[in-house]
Design an enzyme around this catalytic site. Structure first.
Site, short mmCIF file in Angstrom:
data_model
loop_
_atom_site.label_atom_id
_atom_site.label_comp_id
_atom_site.label_asym_id
_atom_site.label_seq_id
_atom_site.Cartn_x
_atom_site.Cartn_y
_atom_site.Cartn_z
N ARG A 24 0.82 -1.21 0.00
CA ARG A 24 0.00 0.00 0.00
C ARG A 24 0.85 1.26 0.00
NH1 ARG A 24 -1.55 1.68 5.61
NH2 ARG A 24 0.19 1.11 6.93
N THR A 135 12.17 3.58 8.70
CA THR A 135 11.74 2.90 7.48
C THR A 135 12.03 3.71 6.23
OG1 THR A 135 9.96 1.88 8.75
CG2 THR A 135 9.75 1.83 6.35
N LYS A 160 15.08 0.13 8.01
CA LYS A 160 14.27 -0.95 7.46
C LYS A 160 13.92 -0.58 6.03
CE LYS A 160 10.65 -3.34 9.45
NZ LYS A 160 9.22 -3.64 9.73
N LYS A 162 12.02 -1.12 2.62
CA LYS A 162 10.83 -1.76 2.08
C LYS A 162 11.08 -2.20 0.63
CE LYS A 162 7.68 -1.31 5.41
NZ LYS A 162 6.98 -2.49 5.99
N ASP A 190 12.28 -5.57 4.45
CA ASP A 190 10.90 -6.05 4.61
C ASP A 190 10.26 -6.18 3.24
OD1 ASP A 190 8.36 -6.71 5.35
OD2 ASP A 190 8.01 -4.94 6.61
N GLU A 218 12.22 -9.64 6.53
CA GLU A 218 10.89 -9.75 7.11
C GLU A 218 9.87 -10.18 6.06
OE1 GLU A 218 10.14 -6.28 9.42
OE2 GLU A 218 7.98 -6.57 9.44
N ASP A 243 6.04 -11.60 9.94
CA ASP A 243 5.19 -10.46 10.33
C ASP A 243 3.73 -10.79 10.00
OD1 ASP A 243 4.01 -8.10 10.96
OD2 ASP A 243 5.07 -6.85 9.51
N LYS A 267 2.86 -7.00 16.64
CA LYS A 267 2.18 -5.71 16.49
C LYS A 267 0.85 -5.83 17.21
CE LYS A 267 4.29 -4.63 12.04
NZ LYS A 267 4.11 -4.65 10.58
N ASP A 320 10.87 -1.37 16.06
CA ASP A 320 10.49 -0.75 14.78
C ASP A 320 9.25 0.10 15.06
OD1 ASP A 320 10.07 -0.20 12.08
OD2 ASP A 320 8.96 -2.06 11.76
N ASP A 322 8.72 3.59 14.36
CA ASP A 322 8.97 4.92 13.80
C ASP A 322 7.75 5.68 13.26
OD1 ASP A 322 8.75 3.14 11.70
OD2 ASP A 322 10.27 4.10 10.46
MG MG Z 1 6.46 -5.84 8.11
#
Ligand code: MG
Length: 367
Positions: A24, A135, A160, A162, A190, A218, A243, A267, A320, A322
């Site tokens: 997304r 990130t 991290k 993406k 990730d 991840e 995750d 999470k 993580d 942020d």
């Molecule tokens: Mg993740």
């Protein structure tokens, strides 16, 4: 202390720049705020962002579950009977982990206020500062390299990255970032489910052969593909962090029993709040598996709850958290304090949150 009212509101905070992953893209943190009001006047805060692409939870499903399933199960309850209350939330409906998380967090906030202690202390924690990673959104390799340089200049020493759209280009993305940040910066990758097992194995082996020194990868494969996740974990030396494949304690048990991943990313919006997250921590600890604490795009309300959990459990070794750094403003008074990459909990009871500004309060359910 008895619960007399559940109030629902929405909060929207613009981001400094768009946040992009394989799943997304968004330019605001839009979230639902819950206030559990007690007969002493104390208020417990919770939060649930609608991250439909990941959790399946939408604004409508979150507010409806809270108003029609969770509020009736909580109003009139004594906060000192915390276990009964969190169990009522967990059993209020199947699924709906974000709505449950909001209520579970608000309940714990009230319980901390009742006990007169911050949550991390009630759980036996002693440390209250830690450092988060930062990130780097999924973009063209050059842009990601630029963002990484900027982040390192701003003082972040763990990034991290993406990825997860086009594994060949992902190799370039990761290589480009490593080249510009140098060998000292900790890099996490990730893929947000973006690779097939074969692509994941190929990409990770490439990173290993090139000496890109990636700390962990991840969620390389689709959330439901536990067999594929295990195949990747078994085939590479790099640590694999689950995750989207781990929501509930039951998911954690399944992954642990198969050794389908090396680490678990907790999470609160996946675990249905702090209660489920604490259970996962206990399981991971028993299995000798480390955990990361992460968040969706959330405001500081639920991120503060995640920070209390992180400081209460030693099995949480990677941070993580942020999203509040990525926001252009912070409407939460109190809670965790950010000083660059360093987070510090205050010593006020519960979550230590005084108020949340800018909330558009809507529905209220009373006894
Ligand atoms: Mg993740």
């Amino acid at each position: 202390m008895r619960i007399t009212e559940l109030r629902l509101g929405t909060l929207s905070i613009p981001l400094k720049k768009p946040f992009k992953t394989a799943l997304r893209s968004t330019d605001t943190v839009t979230t639902n705020i819950v206030a559990l009001v007690s007969d002493t006047g104390a208020v417990g805060y919770g939060e649930a962002p609608p991250t439909a692409a990941i959790t399946g939870d939408t604004d409508g499903s979150i507010t409806c579950t809270l108003a029609t399933r969770i509020a009736p199960a909580l109003i009139g309850r004594d906060v000192s009977e915390l276990q009964d209350a969190v169990s009522a939330v967990a059993h209020s409906a199947v699924g709906n982990t974000s709505a449950k998380a909001a209520a579970d967090i608000a309940l714990h906030d009230l319980w901390g206020k009742l006990c007169g202690q911050p949550l991390y202390r009630l759980w036996g924690g002693t440390k209250r500062t830690f450092t988060t990673d930062y990130t780097i959104s999924l973009n063209a390799p050059e842009e990601m390299a630029r963002d990484a340089v900027e982040a390192v200049r701003d003082g972040y020493d763990a990034l991290k990255i993406k990825v997860g759209i086009d594994f060949r280009l992902d190799m370039e993305r990761i290589g480009a970032v490593r080249r510009v940040v140098g060998p000292e910066v900790l890099l996490r990758v990730d893929a947000n489910q973006g690779w097939t097992p074969k692509e994941a194995i190929r990409t990770i082996r490439y990173m290993e052969d090139e000496g890109l020194d990636i700390e962990l990868v991840e969620q390389p494969v689709a959330s439901h593909d536990i067999e594929g996740l295990k195949r990747v974990t078994d085939a590479v030396e790099t640590a694999i962090l689950a995750d989207e494949s781990v929501y509930s304690p039951r998911d954690a048990l399944h992954l642990i029993s198969l050794r389908a991943a090396d680490m678990l990313n907790i999470k609160l919006m996946k675990s249905g709040g702090l209660s489920g997250a604490l259970t996962i921590c206990g399981m991971a600890e028993s299995a000798g598996m480390e955990c990361m604490i992460g968040a969706m795009m959330e405001s500081k309300v639920s991120v503060t709850a995640a920070a209390h959990l992180a400081m209460a459990r030693r099995v949480v070794t990677k941070y993580d958290l942020d999203p509040p750094i990525l926001c252009a403003s912070d409407p939460v008074r109190g809670g965790v304090i950010y000083d660059g990459a360093v987070l510090e909990l205050n010593d006020a009871p519960g979550l230590g949150i005084d108020s949340v500004e800018g909330v558009a309060w809507g529905e209220s359910v009373k006894g």
